[in-house]
Scaffold this motif. Structure first.
Motif, PDB file in Angstrom:
ATOM      1  N   LEU A  62       8.291  34.135  41.873  1.00 26.76           N
ATOM      2  CA  LEU A  62       9.583  33.408  41.362  1.00 26.76           C
ATOM      3  C   LEU A  62       9.737  33.598  39.879  1.00 26.76           C
ATOM      4  N   GLN A  75       7.284  22.548  39.752  1.00 26.71           N
ATOM      5  CA  GLN A  75       8.190  22.077  40.935  1.00 26.71           C
ATOM      6  C   GLN A  75       9.238  23.337  41.223  1.00 26.71           C
ATOM      7  N   THR A  76       9.474  24.198  40.479  1.00 25.96           N
ATOM      8  CA  THR A  76      10.137  25.244  40.979  1.00 25.96           C
ATOM      9  C   THR A  76       9.630  25.919  42.368  1.00 25.96           C
ATOM     10  N   ASN A  79      10.000  23.326  45.166  1.00 23.56           N
ATOM     11  CA  ASN A  79      11.378  23.395  45.783  1.00 23.56           C
ATOM     12  C   ASN A  79      11.345  24.754  46.730  1.00 23.56           C
ATOM     13  N   TYR A  80      10.949  25.674  46.133  1.00 24.18           N
ATOM     14  CA  TYR A  80      10.851  26.955  47.072  1.00 24.18           C
ATOM     15  C   TYR A  80      10.010  26.528  48.514  1.00 24.18           C
ATOM     16  N   LYS A  83      12.148  24.331  50.758  1.00 26.75           N
ATOM     17  CA  LYS A  83      13.103  25.213  51.539  1.00 26.75           C
ATOM     18  C   LYS A  83      12.500  26.090  52.691  1.00 26.75           C
ATOM     19  N   LYS A  84      10.969  26.472  52.575  1.00 27.09           N
ATOM     20  CA  LYS A  84      10.636  27.206  53.532  1.00 27.09           C
ATOM     21  C   LYS A  84       9.982  26.207  54.564  1.00 27.09           C
TER      22      LYS A  84
ATOM     23  N   ARG B  97      15.977  26.689  36.991  1.00 28.04           N
ATOM     24  CA  ARG B  97      15.080  26.762  38.372  1.00 28.04           C
ATOM     25  C   ARG B  97      15.897  27.298  39.472  1.00 28.04           C
ATOM     26  N   ALA B 100      15.994  31.098  39.347  1.00 29.14           N
ATOM     27  CA  ALA B 100      14.788  31.639  40.019  1.00 29.14           C
ATOM     28  C   ALA B 100      14.753  31.505  41.401  1.00 29.14           C
ATOM     29  N   LEU B 101      15.135  30.503  42.109  1.00 25.04           N
ATOM     30  CA  LEU B 101      15.067  30.436  43.381  1.00 25.04           C
ATOM     31  C   LEU B 101      16.231  31.261  44.328  1.00 25.04           C
ATOM     32  N   ALA B 104      14.873  34.689  44.083  1.00 24.64           N
ATOM     33  CA  ALA B 104      13.905  34.716  45.333  1.00 24.64           C
ATOM     34  C   ALA B 104      14.527  35.095  46.682  1.00 24.64           C
TER      35      ALA B 104
END
Lengths: 233, 112
Positions: A62, A75-76, A79-80, A83-84, B97, B100-101, B104
């Protein structure tokens, strides 16, 4: 009694925030990927695209377009991970100070459902950590500042190695972009009444990790951020 | 009129004019601006007035009273600005953010 959950390494997300790291990062990531973990690298706006140096590794990258700080990077990745639908995430520093072999010990309390968040500590070992006097003093003061502000008394402060289960992941929301996030994690732990515990981990201090690490001056900046955090909640 | 009065009056009138041009001509804004400029002009022309008020508050000189009040006001302004900077930082972080998400996710889609 609940039984320990079974989990495969590939179900575990290891989050590695990186910013202008050297070749040590490549070693760290190679070891993590080699152990079968799902590795999430957050390139926090490094000058040279991290993708160029680790494009060959089986990791997810990322990238922040600009440098925001380690807290924002974590934190990014959180969040990823949400989602996963990640079950467990580990936070791991890229500078080579953490050991891949410590991860199972970190996971154990979560798999036994004894904790929502597990924090690595360099001071829980027999004997003392190989650490300089001034660094030790700074960490001791940081522990007590954390305790005063969060009500959580730990044996270590600002250890980058942690494990979070789904519950912790869904509750913790880091707003401190820079290094004050380590204390903010404790505020969030307390606020959401998450179960926490510490496990001993090994920290290897190399010249590189010392140079990348926090100085005494940085801890003053962190304290300043924390005071502002409390003021402007 | 003394030199310092000329200097301060020029400054106050310029700032007042600047705000009058910049403001969106809301009546309340213009009234507040007018009151503030009028107060500044009054105290510059008759500085002894500040001393009278200062004496009532047990402060020796009018200039000291103004100094103390300025510290309070500046402190307040700095805190407001800090709060604003932090809000901006949070918005900025959210944009970076999400970017970036999103990138990805697009990569994930492609590799599927």
């Amino acid at each position: 009694m609940s039984h320990p959950q079974q989990i495969h390494n590939s179900d575990i997300l290891v989050i590695v925030p990186v910013y202008n790291e050297s070749s040590v990062m490549v070693q760290t990531l190679t070891q993590l990927a080699g152990a079968g973990y799902q590795v999430i690298v957050v390139d926090d706006g490094s000058d040279v695209l991290v993708k160029k140096t680790i494009g060959h590794l089986p990791v997810t990258i990322l990238r922040h377009r600009v440098n925001l700080g380690q807290g924002a990077a974590l934190q990014t990745a959180f969040n990823y991970a949400k989602k996963k639908n990640a079950q467990v995430v580990i936070t791991f520093d890229a500078d080579g100070q953490h050991q891949v072999s410590d991860i199972p010990a970190l996971l154990a309390p979560i798999l036994q459902q004894k904790a929502d968040i597990v924090l690595g500590s360099r001071f829980l070992h027999e004997g003392s950590a190989p650490i300089g006097f001034s660094k030790k003093m700074v960490l001791q003061i940081a522990r007590f500042v954390n305790f005063l502000l969060s009500g959580v008394l730990l044996s270590d402060a600002h250890n980058g190695l942690r494990a979070l289960n789904r519950q912790a992941l869904s509750k913790i929301e880091l707003t401190e972009n820079r290094m004050a996030h380590a204390s903010e994690i404790l505020f969030e732990t307390k606020r959401h009444q998450l179960q926490y515990c510490e496990v001993p981990v090994h920290i290897s201090y190399t010249e590189y990790s010392k140079q990348k690490g926090q100085s005494a001056w940085d801890s003053i900046k962190i304290l300043f951020d924390l005071v502002l955090h409390k003021l402007f909640r | 009129m003394t030199n310092i009065q000329v200097l301060l009056l020029t400054g106050v009138l310029f700032i007042g004019l600047y705000y009058l041009i910049r403001l969106k001509r809301r009546l309340l804004d213009i009234i507040i601006l007018f009151v503030m400029v009028a107060a500044a002009v009054t105290f510059i022309l008759w500085p002894d007035l500040t001393t009278i008020i200062a004496k009532k508050l047990n402060v020796g000189r009018g200039a000291d009273l103004i100094f103390y009040l300025s510290i309070l006001i500046f402190w307040f302004v700095i805190l407001k600005l800090y709060a604003r900077i932090r809000r901006l930082e949070q918005q900025f972080t959210a944009i970076i953010r999400n970017d970036a998400l999103k990138n990805a996710e697009e990569l994930d889609e492609k590799s599927k």
